[in-house]
Design a protein around this motif. Structure first.
Motif, short mmCIF file in Angstrom:
data_model
loop_
_atom_site.label_atom_id
_atom_site.label_comp_id
_atom_site.label_asym_id
_atom_site.label_seq_id
_atom_site.Cartn_x
_atom_site.Cartn_y
_atom_site.Cartn_z
N HIS A 88 39.32 44.22 59.09
CA HIS A 88 40.75 44.52 59.28
C HIS A 88 40.92 45.93 59.79
O HIS A 88 41.73 46.19 60.68
CB HIS A 88 41.50 44.34 57.96
N ARG A 134 40.07 46.23 63.37
CA ARG A 134 41.09 45.61 64.24
C ARG A 134 42.34 46.50 64.33
O ARG A 134 42.89 46.70 65.42
CB ARG A 134 41.46 44.25 63.63
N ASP A 168 44.51 48.79 67.55
CA ASP A 168 45.86 48.38 67.95
C ASP A 168 46.77 49.60 67.92
O ASP A 168 46.84 50.31 66.93
CB ASP A 168 46.34 47.34 66.94
#
Length: 1822
Positions: free
Chosen positions: A1349, A1352, A1356
């Motif tokens: 997580h 990721r 972003d």
């Protein structure tokens, strides 16, 4: 003598009792009463402590003790006093005591310690450490921010006051112990500095006797004062130091030599006022928020005055001279409040000091040495220095109150200096009609000085002669058209008349020969008193005529009085009654006749004007009842009887006006001394029988008033006269001369109060009336209630009104309600009796108790009405009132008492004499105070027993509170709230009945009942809130009931009123909830003190000392109570969880329940596992509100289940390897070098890591080492990390299971990375705490699940995603504090690439979050633990990748990390500076600004503080040297610097000059950023940059300038406000003189603006160095003759400013110099052809002549508000230049003062010199 007699009756010498008790009519009974009560308190309180029963026992009896003190003062022996204090001290400092209990006990302890003169240090010694621990535990709570502790808002102020009260009694060794404890916290870059200094301010004892000074302030004074003098930029802790010094100075006047510091003190005080100076001043926001507290400044200044050197007074006069013009009413700003406060408090403080030196009884506190007492000259100088600003402030925009209070205190010291100028302003103001503001201001100031004026005295003997002229001229102020003028006039007249007997003494002129001149004048003037009274009455009559209803209302409007009218009524009646009280009998008779004629020849409507006239008549009859009743009663009775001859009258709906008016008049004039009414009883009874049953409501209400007043005057105890001299003024003039009593204070020991005590005749008359009138009404209503007689609603209401007025009139004669006590609401081992005080009423037991009778009938009637005619709301209102009076009324109402107490205090304040003290109030005020004491005793209902009758009445009230009509409900609820607060423990009895309405199983509940019940739970803003009683028994039933009511059929979320109620309830519970204790243990020390108190001193308690068995039983009960509390706590949580699992529960109630649950987290008891499961599951709830609550709760749970890490004390010498230095040396030393970051010795292996000693807190070791430093024990001794699931506790397993579940985590991270409010979201500390707790408690167990997580999210760029990962990372870094080296290393291997990605993806929305993330991660962490992070951040912050913005952001993030590390990373700061220096010529503005800010933090550690070593971090001086070299191309050329740098990086090398300009831009950003942040300003370094800044800064204020010029201007403004030291001033002046010789006129002009601000902000430092003053003066005069016109004009402005603030004075040499310049001959004008251009370059002569004219005009402008003696001459000189060439003529015309008060003076001059006349008129009208 009295004292000895008293100690015989009491059996002890009281410490200090309330003197007013001795003046009560039943004073002889009070000694026995108080002894009885005191012995009960001692016995029961001590028993309760020894039986370990903190609730209800201890709390019940401590409350009784505080009531005892309110009633009798400190009426106990010294031994008892000391033991009470010791007992409460032990109780307050019980570590686990519930906070609300602690607060109650602390307030009582503060009250016991209040009068510190009663107990000396020999009598009492208290230990400081328990208080410090209490203070630290609450105000710096480690668990409050996690929601594990809920403290009341007021706790901080209570604790501070408590420490202040205990401070005088700390032991002599305390000071040294405190210094040892808190010195190590003194690290100026850390928040601990604020903490340490505020502890010093709060705890250090400053009133040790002189022989102990070596153990007191001498241990710290030099150290702290040098610290104070060396900080320049007002850090937040500086005000605490000022407060400490102020207190020190005040406690030790004459023992400290302040002289060397005085100029510095006054300079700083002046700076702290934040006054605006000059035109272009920038405010540093920190100067506004951290300014000094005025009350402490005032205390300090008033303590410095006096003494041999007189220096402080000189500086104070300078201070007021320099700020006087700011007080002028035309000036206004946010600084004004501060100035007014200074003005108001300073005289008060000096008066207090004078009182202490001259009038106060000597106490154990060290006396002021004679050498330092204020002398008469000191006082005169002080008053003179304050007069000018005070007179200006009279008309200030903030109102005249502050000035009036200042004048009141100044007039006490020097009436002859203060009063004449005020009179000069008052007389003209009374004459003018156009300026009412002037009148109100001067009158309110006159009220302040009234007492000093009237009493005259040796200093101001002519004072009293002004009294009559003032009174006569004030009369026109009684003006119906101007409300405020009218009120201030009433106040003015009342004040003066109270002080003066209005007796005509003119006959004494012939009879007595021993009168002085002034006395003769007073006697002859007193003949006008009669005239004054009559004129005043005429004015009042005119006022009344213009306020009749017909005149002020349309037909349709309300008939009630408006608020303004009722104020005027009050003012009028109280002023008139004061006048009549103070009149001689002769004047009274004339006045009585006049008011009688006015009242009886007109007929008034009874609503407005009638009330005012009736009030005047009442005032007359109160003063002399016999004379007045003789005229009024027969007259009114006759008219009423005549009009009532006709039978129909009695049944008319609208009565005749004359009838009503006479009835009203009669009802008011009977409010007099009871025995004077008796002669008229038959007439009055006849009238009552006639009128009580009138049909007309207005009529019978007036009759009821009459009944009420007759009963009251016969039944109550009250003083019958309030004259200013005992016995009145009715003796012949030959024996007694009233003018001797002008302004005389009442004599407390010979007050001679005339009491009205009801005689037997009066009480039997009252009972006769009750039998005659009340009895039949009760019988009628009873028959009606039983249904045997019909009555109309109007009749019922009429009967109820009569009953109510009987109660109000005779309430004091009726014994309280009878009934059996309700047993066992709570269990206690001590008795909880009610206290009954004697208030002068002997109840006649043989008669029927009407209170019981009324009660019985009312209950029957109430049930009848509620069943048969519930819509008869008027009767219900009446019944509610009657029930309230039945329960509480014994002759006075609480709200009335409170407002009288308030107004008593206001009047006392406005007329008191603080100088002489000793209760020298006027007699009327003292009588009023005795009366208030009597009322207080009547209203004291302490610990009322809850009886069966009360229980029944409360149930009736509850029934009314939940009835159909909302108005009935709200009236009944407010009576119910009062009752709940009165009776012991009755809430427990009532709560089940209230909750019955909320029970969903109860299907018959209506919505009205439901709402009523909710309101009963909510309570009003001041009373009890049933939903939130601090008691497990109550909360355990109310909270679940509130939640469960969501299922009730009466609950509908469609009704907004119900939704709002639930919101209010939840909100109130959240606001008022305080953590309830679960541990009620009392330690053994308390029992020992209690035991001692039981056996010492009189009165000896009757209660026996508890036996061994009882004590053992008490211990058992204590344990079982603690056990029960925990059980109830668990049960409550269980109940709430049950409702939450109910599927039918509406969402609103789910939220309320979760809110309640979140309040139940605590730090001393873990949450039960089911609740843990609930909260963890709620992290993924659909509702945002629930998720937020759950995040906070889970963060708190993490703290609860944290395993404690073992700490061991280590001595500092072991740590430093014996390099410890002796003496006080702070900063970078050999013995703290090992703490600093060192790239060569970083722990890079497991072994190095284990052997490295980590010190996490940044402040340790900077200032000095603590005796013992608590360090974490080695790894082996700490709790095991990474437990398997089997080894975990149940709660840990719940969390472990959820957070190891990838599905749960997916959902959780998904929710966390949602946006909440776009653009408003910030880094959330709560989520950070949650993650920190996770990684701290479970090690790296969850990393594998979270890692994907994090990777990721980092990639972003959405702000919510970035914020989420920033919160996780900061939690990780802080949570890995105790991980092993291998884990930490692998963690950083994971984090470094993530952070690199994050920093390259940074955006404008997220850079602040990443900054917070890194700063949070580095806070309180040893830098050697985080070296991976620092090395990563230092890689290459400004590398141009991603553009200038990313560079600026990377710097911001780096700065966040380094700033947290403060002084411990010099190596990194050097590396960073080295890296940044070549990059200072950055082109982009955002990067420049960021670099400027970073530089501030790099040099932050380079401080110039006392006892501090030069830092090893970068130093400003070396940096400045390098910068100046690079700026050479700019400093060497003399032309103006333009900014021609384009904003892109051009290819190719740029010339040196362009590079230098870029560099300069960055340097300016740094200077601006550091102005508000650093502690000390590097003056020598700044001076070298000054010439450059002066070149660039523009002259005008214009925003169109480029960045460079704007920054230069800002920078100069900030530098000019800097604080300078004496040794720096010559350096600055040399620099300025040099610049003043520069070829650029802009620079020369800016020198002047710089000079203005610099001198004002360092005024006293400059004035203490004569050479500096001369240099400034030479510089200004030199610039007056500058060739550039603008520079000359600015020099003139500067000069007038310096003259105005008395920095320079207008002396003869200066005046002669200007006059000589003026006389410079100008060359003849050359004849030119028309239209030729004017010669623009002025000749040197013209410049000099202009300079002279400017100099003179500057002098004139320097005194805008008055005319000094030198002004006329200068005006003459100036007028000669009216026809000079330009620019001189313009200057003369412009500089002539437009609104100068000098006008009148000029014209008086003109009459002597006619020739000049045209000149002057030319000046004024040009």
């Amino acid at each position: 003598m009295m004292k000895r007699a008293q100690s015989d009756t009491l059996g002890f010498a009281p410490q200090k009792d309330i003197v007013y008790n001795k003046l009560l009519p039943y004073a002889d009974r009070l000694d026995d009463e108080s002894n009885d009560l005191l012995s009960k308190i001692k016995g029961n309180l001590c028993r309760a402590v020894q039986l370990r029963e903190i609730w209800p026992g201890v709390l019940f009896w401590t409350r009784k003790l505080s009531t005892y003190m309110r009633l009798y003062g400190r009426k106990f022996s010294k031994e008892d006093h000391v033991l009470f204090i010791k007992l409460l001290y032990e109780l307050v400092t019980i570590p686990k005591l519930e906070i609300s209990m602690m607060q109650g006990l602390a307030r009582l302890l503060i009250n016991l310690l209040k009068k510190k003169e009663l107990l000396s240090r020999e009598d009492l010694e208290l230990s400081w450490r328990p208080l410090y621990e209490l203070h630290d535990r609450i105000l710096f709570s480690k668990t409050e921010h996690l929601g594990l502790n809920w403290f009341p808002n007021s706790v901080e102020s209570v604790l501070k006051t408590l420490v202040k009260s205990c401070r005088p009694y700390f032991s002599e060794s305390a000071t040294q112990e405190m210094l040892d404890e808190w010195r190590p916290l003194l690290c100026p870059f850390d928040v601990t500095m604020q903490r340490a200094i505020s502890y010093f301010e709060l705890f250090l004892t400053t009133n040790l006797p002189p022989e102990l000074h070596d153990k007191g302030f001498k241990l710290w004074f030099d150290e702290l004062i040098t610290l104070w003098l060396s900080v320049q930029n007002l850090p937040s802790w500086e005000m605490h130091l000022v407060n400490l010094f102020a207190r020190l100075a005040n406690d030790n006047i004459g023992y400290i030599d302040w002289d060397p510091y005085i100029p510095k003190i006054f300079t700083r005080i002046l700076r702290s006022l934040n006054l605006p100076v000059g035109t272009s001043q920038m405010m540093v926001p920190r100067y506004v928020t951290n300014a000094y507290d005025i009350s402490h400044v005032v205390l300090w200044v008033s303590s410095l005055l006096g003494g041999p050197s007189k220096q402080a007074q000189a500086q104070l006069s300078g201070l007021f001279n320099s700020i006087t013009s700011f007080f002028h009413p035309s000036n206004h700003g946010r600084w004004l409040m501060k100035l007014m406060k200074l003005l108001q408090r300073l005289p008060f403080s000096v008066v207090r000091r004078l009182h202490r030196e001259r009038y106060r009884k000597p106490t154990w506190l060290p006396p002021i040495p004679d050498s330092h007492k204020l002398t008469e000259e000191d006082i005169t100088a002080f008053v003179e220095s304050m007069m000018q600003p005070v007179l200006l402030a009279m008309f200030s925009k903030t109102g005249s109150l502050d000035a009036a209070q200042a004048l009141q205190n100044l007039a006490l010291m020097r009436p002859e200096l203060v009063i004449p100028p005020v009179l000069e302003k008052t007389y003209p103001a009374m004459e003018t009609l156009t300026e009412p503001h002037q009148l109100t201001a001067t009158l309110s100031c006159m009220i302040g000085v009234a007492r000093s004026l009237v009493s005259g005295g040796q200093r101001f003997p002519e004072g009293p002669t002004h009294m009559l002229p003032l009174l006569m001229r004030a009369l026109p102020g009684v003006d119906p058209n101007d409300f405020s003028k009218c009120m201030i006039t009433f106040q003015f007249i009342a004040t003066f008349v109270t002080l003066v007997p209005l007796v005509d003494c003119s006959s004494a002129l012939h009879e007595r020969t021993d009168l002085t001149e002034v006395e003769r004048e007073m006697c002859s003037a007193s003949a006008e008193f009669e005239d004054f009274v009559l004129q005043f009455m005429d004015r009042c009559f005119a006022l009344i005529d213009s306020s009749t209803l017909e005149q002020t209302r349309e037909e349709t409007e309300t008939e009630k009085m408006t608020h303004l009218e009722s104020l005027v009524e009050l003012g009028l009646s109280s002023t008139f009654s004061t006048i009549l009280t103070q009149c001689s009998l002769d004047i009274f008779k004339v006045a009585l006749e006049k008011v009688f004629n006015f009242a009886t020849t007109n007929i008034f409507e009874t609503r407005v004007s009638g009330r005012m006239v009736a009030d005047m008549c009442r005032a007359a009859s109160k003063c002399h009842p016999a004379e007045s009743l003789k005229v009024f009663v027969p007259h009114c009775c006759n008219i009423i009887n005549q009009l009532a001859v006709n039978e129909e009258v009695l049944n008319e709906e609208e009565l005749d006006k004359e009838f009503l008016w006479n009835l009203q008049l009669l009802s008011e004039v009977t409010r007099v001394d009871g025995d004077k009414v008796l002669p008229y009883r038959s007439d009055l009874v006849q009238i009552l029988q006639l009128t009580l049953h009138l049909k007309c409501k207005q009529g019978y209400t007036l009759a009821c008033n009459l009944l009420h007043h007759i009963l009251r005057s016969s039944a109550l105890i009250y003083p019958t006269e309030y004259c200013s001299v005992p016995g009145g003024f009715h003796q012949p003039i030959s024996d007694y001369l009233p003018i001797k009593d002008w302004g005389r204070p009442g004599d407390l020991w010979n007050l001679d109060i005339r009491w009205h005590v009801p005689s037997l005749e009066e009480t039997s008359f009252a009972f006769y009336l009750l039998d005659l009138i009340l009895q039949p009404e009760l019988q009628r209503l009873q028959r009606f209630a039983q249904g045997t007689q019909d009555m109309s609603r109007d009749d019922v209401l009429q009967s109820l009104t009569i009953i109510q007025h009987c109660l109000l009139g005779a309430g004091s004669l009726m014994p309280p309600l009878k009934g059996e006590p309700i047993p066992e609401l709570v269990h206690s081992m001590v008795n909880l009796d009610e206290t009954n005080l004697y208030t002068g009423a002997e109840y006649d037991k043989s008669r029927e108790n009407y209170r019981d009778a009324v009660c019985k009938v009312m209950r029957q009637l109430l049930h009848h009405i509620l069943e048969h005619s519930e819509d008869d709301t008027k009767s219900l209102f009446s019944i509610i009132k009657i029930i309230s009076d039945l329960m509480h009324f014994k002759g006075s109402h609480k709200p009335e008492f409170d407002s009288r107490w308030k107004s008593f205090n206001l009047v006392k304040k406005s007329m008191e004499n603080r100088l002489h003290g000793r209760k020298q109030h006027i007699r009327a005020l003292l009588i009023d105070r005795v009366m208030l004491q009597h009322e207080l005793r009547k209203l004291t209902v302490e610990g009322c027993q809850y009886r069966s009758i009360h229980q029944e009445l409360m149930k009736d009230l509850l029934r009314l509170s939940t009835s159909t009509y909302s108005q009935v409900r709200s009236k009944a609820q407010s009576v119910l709230y009062t009752a709940l607060g009165t009776y012991n423990f009755c809430c427990r009895d009532l709560i089940p009945h209230v909750l019955e309405f909320l029970n969903p199983e109860n299907g018959s509940v209506t919505q009205q009942q439901f709402k009523g019940a909710l309101y009963c739970l909510l309570g009003n803003h001041s009373g009890v809130c049933l939903a939130n009683l601090h008691d497990w028994d109550c909360i355990a039933v109310t909270w679940p009931a509130i939640v469960r009511s969501g299922l009730s059929s009466a609950m509908s979320l469609e009704k907004p009123s119900i939704v709002r109620l639930f919101d209010d309830l939840a909100d109130k519970i959240h606001r008022q909830y305080e953590t309830i204790g679960v541990d009620f243990s009392i330690p053994g020390e308390c029992c020992a003190v209690a035991n001692q108190l039981m056996i010492t001193g009189n009165p000896v308690p009757k209660e026996p000392v508890p036996s061994e068995e009882e004590a053992a039983d008490g211990l058992k009960r204590q344990e079982s109570k603690n056990f029960e509390s925990v059980e109830k706590y668990k049960q409550l949580i269980g109940d709430l969880l049950d409702f939450l699992n109910n599927r039918n529960m509406p969402w609103k109630f789910e939220h309320i329940a979760i809110g309640f649950l979140s309040l139940l987290l605590r730090d001393d008891h873990q949450l039960p596992p089911p609740a843990v499961t609930f909260f963890v599951k709620s992290l993924n709830h659909d509702s945002l509100y629930v998720r937020k609550v759950a995040i906070s709760a889970v963060a708190g749970i993490m703290k609860q289940i944290k395993k404690p890490h073992k700490k061991v004390p280590v001595s500092s010498s072991e740590l430093c390897g014996g390099k410890e230095l002796s003496g006080l040396v702070a900063g970078d030393r050999l013995d703290n070098q090992w703490l600093q970051y060192n790239g060569k010795t970083l722990p890079r292996t497991q072994q190095e890591w284990d052997s490295c000693v980590f010190v996490e807190k940044t402040h340790w070791g900077y200032y000095c080492w603590p005796r013992k430093l608590m360090m974490y024990a080695p790894m082996m001794e700490q709790p095991k990390q990474n437990l398997t699931r089997e080894e975990m506790t149940e709660r840990e397993q719940i969390i472990f299971d959820h957070f190891s579940d990838p599905v749960f985590i997916n959902q959780f991270i998904e929710f966390l990375s949602l946006e909440d409010r776009k653009g408003k979201d910030k880094f959330s500390p709560r989520r950070f705490c949650l993650f920190k707790g996770l990684f701290r408690n479970f090690g790296d167990a969850f990393l594998p699940v979270l890692r994907p997580h994090m990777e990721r999210l980092v990639a972003d760029t959405h702000e919510s995603k970035q914020r989420c990962v920033a919160e996780i990372i900061s939690g990780l870094i802080r949570g890995c504090k105790h991980w092993s080296y291998s884990k930490v290393e692998s963690l950083w291997e994971l984090l470094c690439p993530l952070l690199r990605t994050a920093l390259s993806n940074i955006t404008i929305e997220t850079y602040a979050d990443w900054g917070t993330c890194i700063a949070t991660a580095c806070e309180s962490r040893d830098p050697r633990k985080l070296y991976w992070l620092f090395e990563l951040l230092m890689e290459s912050p400004v590398n141009g990748e991603g553009g200038s913005f990313v560079d600026a952001c990377r710097l911001y993030v780096l700065q966040g990390g380094l700033a947290q590390q403060e002084w411990r990373v010099p190596e990194l700061l050097h590396r960073l500076l080295q890296y940044l220096e070549p990059k200072l010529t950055q082109v982009y503005k955002n990067v420049r600004e960021r670099i400027g800010s970073v530089l501030t933090y790099i040099f932050m550690i380079d401080v110039n503080l006392p006892y501090t070593q030069p830092t090893t971090s970068p130093r400003i001086s070396e940096f400045t040297e390098r910068i100046l070299l690079q700026l050479k191309p700019l400093t060497e050329v003399d032309e103006e610097i333009q900014n021609h740098v384009l904003e892109e990086n051009e290819v190719g090398e740029q010339d040196e000059r362009t590079q230098a300009i870029k560099l300069l831009k960055t340097v300016l950003k740094w200077l601006i950023a550091s102005a508000g942040r650093s502690f000390s300003t590097a003056v020598p370094e700044h001076l070298r940059l000054l010439p450059l800044l002066f070149k660039i800064a523009p002259v005008e204020n214009d925003d169109s300038y480029d960045e460079l010029k704007r920054d230069a201007k800002t920078c100069l403004s900030l530098m000019s406000q800097g604080l300078l030291y004496t040794e720096q001033i010559p350096l600055v002046l040399i620099a300025l003189q040099e610049i003043a010789g520069s070829s650029s006129w802009h620079a020369r002009y800016t020198v002047l603006t710089y000079l203005q601000i610099m001198v004002f902000y360092n005024l006293f430092t400059f004035m203490s160095a004569q050479k500096a003053v001369n240099d400034v003066r030479a510089l200004v005069i030199r610039l007056l003759e500058d060739e550039q016109l603008e520079v000359r004009e600015m020099a003139a402005t500067t000069l007038s400013g310096f003259l105005q603030c008395n920095f320079l004075s207008m002396d003869v040499p200066m005046q002669t110099h200007f006059e000589a310049l003026c006389k410079t001959r100008l060359p003849k004008k050359r004849k030119r052809e028309l239209g030729a251009t004017v010669d623009t370059i002025p000749s040197a002569d013209l410049v000099r002549r202009h300079a002279g004219v400017l100099g003179l005009s500057a002098c004139i402008l320097s005194s805008p508000y008055d005319v000094p003696i030198w002004m006329p001459q200068l005006l003459m000189d100036l007028s000669a230049h009216l026809n000079d060439t330009q620019p001189i003529e313009v200057c003369v015309v412009a500089y002539f003062p437009k609104d100068n008060g000098a006008v009148g003076l000029f014209f008086s001059l003109l009459s002597t010199k006619p020739v000049q006349c045209q000149v002057f008129t030319g000046i004024f009208f040009c």
